[in-house]
Every structure is written in C-alpha cells, then in structure tokens.
Design an enzyme around this catalytic site. Structure first.
Site, PDB file in Angstrom:
ATOM      1  N   LYS A 118      74.566 -21.890  48.488  1.00 19.16           N
ATOM      2  CA  LYS A 118      75.091 -20.585  48.897  1.00 19.16           C
ATOM      3  C   LYS A 118      76.610 -20.520  48.750  1.00 19.16           C
ATOM      4  O   LYS A 118      77.223 -19.507  49.095  1.00 19.16           O
ATOM      5  CB  LYS A 118      74.687 -20.274  50.336  1.00 19.16           C
ATOM      6  CG  LYS A 118      73.167 -20.120  50.523  1.00 19.16           C
ATOM      7  CD  LYS A 118      72.806 -19.704  51.922  1.00 19.16           C
ATOM      8  CE  LYS A 118      71.308 -19.803  52.177  1.00 19.16           C
ATOM      9  NZ  LYS A 118      70.525 -18.853  51.370  1.00 19.16           N
ATOM     10  N   HIS A 141      67.961 -16.989  61.495  1.00 16.62           N
ATOM     11  CA  HIS A 141      67.052 -17.306  60.399  1.00 16.62           C
ATOM     12  C   HIS A 141      65.929 -18.164  60.968  1.00 16.62           C
ATOM     13  O   HIS A 141      66.097 -18.865  61.968  1.00 16.62           O
ATOM     14  CB  HIS A 141      67.841 -18.079  59.330  1.00 16.62           C
ATOM     15  CG  HIS A 141      67.105 -18.350  58.056  1.00 16.62           C
ATOM     16  ND1 HIS A 141      66.150 -19.345  57.939  1.00 16.62           N
ATOM     17  CD2 HIS A 141      67.202 -17.781  56.825  1.00 16.62           C
ATOM     18  CE1 HIS A 141      65.701 -19.377  56.700  1.00 16.62           C
ATOM     19  NE2 HIS A 141      66.312 -18.436  55.999  1.00 16.62           N
ATOM     20  N   CYS A 156      63.278 -14.215  55.833  1.00 19.59           N
ATOM     21  CA  CYS A 156      63.082 -15.326  56.782  1.00 19.59           C
ATOM     22  C   CYS A 156      63.790 -15.036  58.102  1.00 19.59           C
ATOM     23  O   CYS A 156      64.390 -15.929  58.716  1.00 19.59           O
ATOM     24  CB  CYS A 156      63.550 -16.656  56.200  1.00 19.59           C
ATOM     25  SG  CYS A 156      62.577 -17.207  54.786  1.00 19.59           S
TER      26      CYS A 156
END
Length: 645
Positions: free
Chosen positions: A463, A360, A601
């Site tokens: 998350k 990421h 991303c």
C-alpha cells in the site's frame, strides 16, 4: 578587519583574495576535467574583491517560526534548515538538489531533508561544509539571479552537486576493490545500516568472510545506476509536478478497453515506481541468497541489503532502534502476531480489548479469536454520522480492565483520520497498550511512532508502492521483550537441544524461517522513493486532490458520499441512486477507471451507515484532477443513460 589577514572558516567580512584563490585552486585542480575552470577561478580571484552580493535590496528576510535569523547586517551563511523554512513568497529560491535518484540509496540524514547520496564511501555533500564558510552575504539581501559583473557568485546547489558527483564518481572510476580494503562490496550509494550489529547477533562472521580472499583478489560488480527515464519531480514551492511522478510508474501507460488506465484503487494496493522494479531485478541478478548464516559473499550482500531495508523503515517511521522493527507479510499478519504473541501472554479472562467501528476485518477478527480463547471481552467505540470516533463514548469504554486498544489511523472504507494522539493518551492513562493500524496512512501522512507514543504500529508494503508480501510491525522494546515467539523454526533461535530452545532477542525471535528478502529490499527502495519526494509534499498534494474530488462528485445527481469526517485521507466511498455498486464498478472499468466496489473488508462500518457495499475511488500521489474529471464525467453519463450497464 584587516583583509590581508587570513580568515578562519565561519568568520565574516570581505573575502581575502589569497584565501579564495588557494582554496579554489586546491579544490578545482583535484579534478582533471575542471582544470580550465580552476585556472579561470584563480585568475579571477586576483581581481579587486567585491561584495558577493550587491546591497540592492535591504528588505529584511522574513523570519519564519523556529528559525532565528540575525537582525543586524553581519554576514552569515544560512543552513539548509533556515533556507527551507522560509515562506514561499520570500526572495530566496527553493533548494532543489539535483542528486541522481538511485533506487535504494538515498539517506536523508541532513537537516531540512537534503538528500545525501553516498558513493563508494564518499559523501557527495560532505565538501559543502568546507566550501560554505568562504561564501558570505549581508543579511537582508536577495540572491541575485545574475550577479553584477565583477562580483563572486554563490554556486547553486545544482552546481555544487554536479561537482560532488564528479569528485565522488570520476568517469574512470571502477568498482574493483579487494576484500581487504572494503568491508563489503556496496551497490553505489547503498547505505550501511547503523544498527546492523544489534540484530545480527551470531552473524559477525559475515564481516570476516570478506577478508578470506587474498588482498590481491578483486570483485567486479555491475554499477547500480538509476534508469535514464527516472526524473526528479519538481517539488518547488510553486507546485507539485505530478506528471513527472507519473512517468516513474510504467503501469500508468497501460490501456484498458482502449482507454488510458486510471488507477483509483490505491486503498487496495498501489502501483510500483520503476526504481522499485529495478531494485528487485538488481537483487535477483546480483545479490540473491538466503541471509545471515552462509559463509559466502552473496549471503553477505543479501544480508546487507535486508538489514539496510530495516534501517530505512526505522528512519521512515522514526522508531528509536532497528531492534523494534519486525518484517512480516503485511499488516494482517502483523496484527495477528501481536494478538498471538503479546496478546496471549498478557490478556486473561475478563480483561478487555477496545476497538472502533471503523476497523478493517484484520483488526477485528484476531481480537475476537483471542477474546474467545481467553474469556476476555471485545468492546467497540462508536462513530458519529460523519464517520468520526465519538471520543466521549470511547473514553467511557476505557477502564482498569482494558489491556489493549487497537484502532486504524485511517479508515480504509471511509477515509476517516482518527485523533491518534488523543486516543493513545486516553488509553495510556489506564495502563493499556495501543496498537495503531497504519496500513492506510503510512504512504499518505508523515508517520512518527515516537510522537504518537503507540506501543505497536503495523503496515503493509504494497500500500506504499512496495511489493506485496512484505509488511512491518513496530513494537516498543519492553513490549517485544515480554512477548514470546509466535512461529518456531530456523533463524529465530540461538540454541536448540531436544530438551530446550533459547531464542534470539527481538526482532529475530519473530522472524522464523526464510525471510521475504527481496521484497524487504523492495520496501526499502519504495521508502527511498517517498523520501525523495517528501511525505509533507505528498500529504499536501493529496489533501488538495481530495477536496477537488469531493466537490466534483457531490455535483453528480443521486450520488451520496459515505463518510464525511472533517479530517479525511484520500478515500471517497459512495453509492449511486438506482445502481448497484458492482454495476457502477463494471461501468467505470469499461472506461479504463479502476475502483473497488464491495464491502472493503469493513462490513460493520458500512452497515453502521445502512449499506452493504460502496463504490470506493481512492487516491495516491500519481492521481490527477484530470482523472477525477474523467471519473465524474463517466458517472454523469451513467446517470444520463449514455453508458450501458
């Protein structure tokens, strides 16, 4: 054995009627509402004793790996670990303790994962160890569902828990205790962090605050209870009750464009169970205060809740001590903390930092910035055509100049699960530290930082069904002790003069300013929720769901999956021939299906596969095969021209 002699707890053989009668009478007469039951038990105990289980079946119980069951017919009482370890096809029923699920209160400290709930300092399971020795049964027999007449039935876990709850919380009990009796007013079942003292240096006066009031002074707290609509999922060996879990998430009842919401954007963020929502509400209603240094009761409550959340994180990832757990805003801030604190202290000119193509942007940009500042080199390990790291190439990048290796446990763009143990071991051979980005793994795969042996582990709360704005950095003690503070301000200091400042030890030195207290408490509640379901159960269910989704999507004409590594988590990136990814995302949205469409991303890894963006459905524990069918049907209809762009 002479049955007239009293038996010691744990001994075997026929039950002594007098011992059974005395213990049953003492236990049940302590509960007024069970007085009739106590009388019946006492009367029954004077009948001629019979074996607890009739030897209807002498077939030996299979002995699972790691569980040593006696081969003879001596009477034994199995532990939870032994019972839980039996295979699904054994004659023993699965243990399903019906403990009321109280958000923020479950402490799974008993081997085998049995959840212990503490209420008012009384453990609802502590009496089990006293009762179990009076029950015995011959090895090799099955539990009878309906014991023959005249036999003594072994109480089920549900029955024992019901008795425990009545004993711990009688109907007339009130939370109304003077400061001189309790160390702090506790939410019913709230765990006390084992190592709060380790991280509260200089805050010991909080324990004294509670003794300032006269002994007659009392505090009336609103009891903390779970919502009536919060069910305990059926996680028996016969299935994973996803519908029960779905009822825990109120947002899943939403409708989008007239269609039921299908949330398949879990890699971006997860939805929140009612228990987390309620815990946040309770904090703001009853505990809201800044922490650590105010001489009043709300500060003490808030501090307790905040530090209890730290202990829950420690336990969830199996860190050795809470002194290694730092609260931050999320995984991105966690990586930046390590880069700007440990990295600036230890990485110098010509040193090397190794990452992978899977990262990421949050695990690329901070290292680029640090290398540019220090004159160090950033090296990147390639991946194969399935999206898995090429270990031979990765090993060639390691050397005496390697100071840090940073890589994702699970790729957010492809779902690839990296070979964590191998990669960490290789890096450690060269003396390099390892940062593991667990943002996409921590709510899907059981996590054990001691087993991984990583030096740093970072993840985000949002998350894993917790609020946004809260995350965690785990760091080994030696790494944190050798790292200077990143931010300066209040809370992270021991003493400040105009000439010099001395800092708190970890983790305090890395938590400058007012903490995100409420969301840390919410993270603790999310961990309680995951613990109640079990990470092994979640991982198994999501793996099966991923396999099903992969098979279904591959049937759609013109659909190409990007990232097909053998070891994957629930991420399914794809492109659809003839359609832009943003158009596919918009078409699915009109059907109530939420997916991510873009570069996620993670532009370098997508470009490795020759694309700039993908459509990315991503799975969580509340998704279903029916939702996958709806997604697949929508894509088919799009290809057949039945849905307009």
């Amino acid at each position: 054995m002479n049955t007239s002699e009293p038996q010691k707890p744990g001994t075997t053989g026929p039950l002594d009627p007098e011992v059974l009668a005395r213990m049953a009478n003492e236990f049940f007469t302590a509960l007024p509402e069970y007085a009739p039951l106590a009388e019946e038990t006492l009367a029954a105990s004077h009948a001629t004793p019979q074996p607890i289980l009739q030897p209807a079946s002498q077939a030996a119980i299979p002995s699972p790996i790691g569980v040593n069951l006696p081969a003879d017919s001596t009477a034994v009482t199995p532990s939870e670990v032994q019972v839980r370890a039996l295979p699904a096809n054994s004659s023993l029923p699965s243990i399903q303790p019906q403990i009321p699920a109280v958000p923020g209160t479950v402490i799974p400290e008993i081997p085998g994962g049995v959840a212990e709930t503490r209420r008012g300092g009384v453990s609802s399971l502590s009496f089990l160890n006293e009762i179990r020795p009076i029950f015995s049964y011959p090895t090799g027999t099955a539990f009878p569902v309906n014991p023959p007449a005249g036999t003594v039935a072994i109480p089920t876990e549900t029955e024992l828990h019901e008795l425990a709850n009545s004993f711990a919380n009688p109907p007339t009990a009130q939370v109304n205790e003077p400061f001189s009796v309790v160390s702090s007013p506790q939410i019913a079942g709230a765990p006390v962090p084992r190592e709060t003292a380790d991280v509260s240096i200089g805050y010991s006066f909080l324990n004294e605050v509670r003794h300032l009031a006269p002994a007659a002074t009392s505090v009336n707290l609103e009891p903390w209870s779970a919502p009536a609509a919060l069910p305990t999922p059926d996680l028996s060996s016969t299935g994973f009750d996803v519908q029960a879990i779905r009822r825990d998430f109120p947002i899943l009842q939403e409708r989008v464009h007239g269609k039921p919401l299908i949330w398949l954007d879990n890699a971006a963020t997860t939805q929140k169970p009612q228990s987390v929502i309620d815990r946040l509400s309770h904090f703001y209603r009853h505990e809201n205060s800044n922490i650590h240094r105010a001489a009043h009761e709300l500060a003490a409550r808030a501090t307790d809740a905040y530090e209890a959340a730290r202990e829950k994180v420690r336990r969830f990832i199996n860190a050795p001590t809470v002194r290694e757990i730092i609260f931050v805003r999320g995984a991105t801030e966690g990586i930046n903390l390590v880069a700007q604190s440990w990295g600036r202290q230890h990485i110098q000119k010509d040193d090397e930092v190794v990452i992978t193509w899977l990262e990421h942007h949050a695990n690329i940009v901070p290292w680029q910035m640090l290398c540019a500042e220090k004159g160090a080199k950033l090296r990147v390990a390639p991946v194969d055509n399935t999206g898995q790291v090429l270990l031979d190439e990765y090993q060639r990048l390691l050397g005496q100049k390697t100071r840090l290796v940073a890589f994702a446990q699970v790729s957010n763009a492809l779902g690839t699960i990296t070979p964590v143990q191998e990669m960490i071991e290789m890096a450690h051979r060269y003396g390099a530290k390892v940062l593991l980005d667990g943002a996409q793994a921590v709510s899907h795969i059981p996590t054990d930082v001691q087993f991984f042996d990583c030096d740093f582990y970072v993840f985000s709360g949002h998350k894993m069904f917790a609020p946004t704005g809260i995350g965690v950095v785990y760091g080994k003690s030696d790494a944190l002790e050798s790292s200077p503070p990143w931010h300066g301000g209040g809370n992270m200091i021991q003493n400040v003069t105009f000439e010099k400042t001395t800092y708190q030890p970890p983790p305090g030195r890395f938590e400058a300013g007012t903490a995100n207290i409420a969301d840390a408490v919410g993270l603790g509640a999310a961990i309680d929720y995951l613990d109640r379901i079990g990470m092994v159960n979640i991982s198994r269910y999501e793996h099966d769901l991923l396999q099903y989704a992969t098979e279904q999507l591959q049937q759609v004409p013109g659909l190409q999956l990007i990232g097909t590594a053998k070891e994957k988590a629930g991420v399914l990136s794809f492109i659809l021939d003839g359609y832009r990814t943003e158009d596919v995302g918009a078409a699915l949205n009109r059907q109530g299906i939420a997916v991510r469409a873009g570069h996620h991303c993670a532009q370098p890894i997508l470009r490795r596969f020759g694309v700039e963006s993908t459509v990315r459905p991503s799975l969580a524990l509340y998704n279903t095969c029916e939702e996958i069918d709806t997604l697949t049907a929508a894509l088919w209809n799009l290809k057949l021209g039945h849905h307009s762009i």
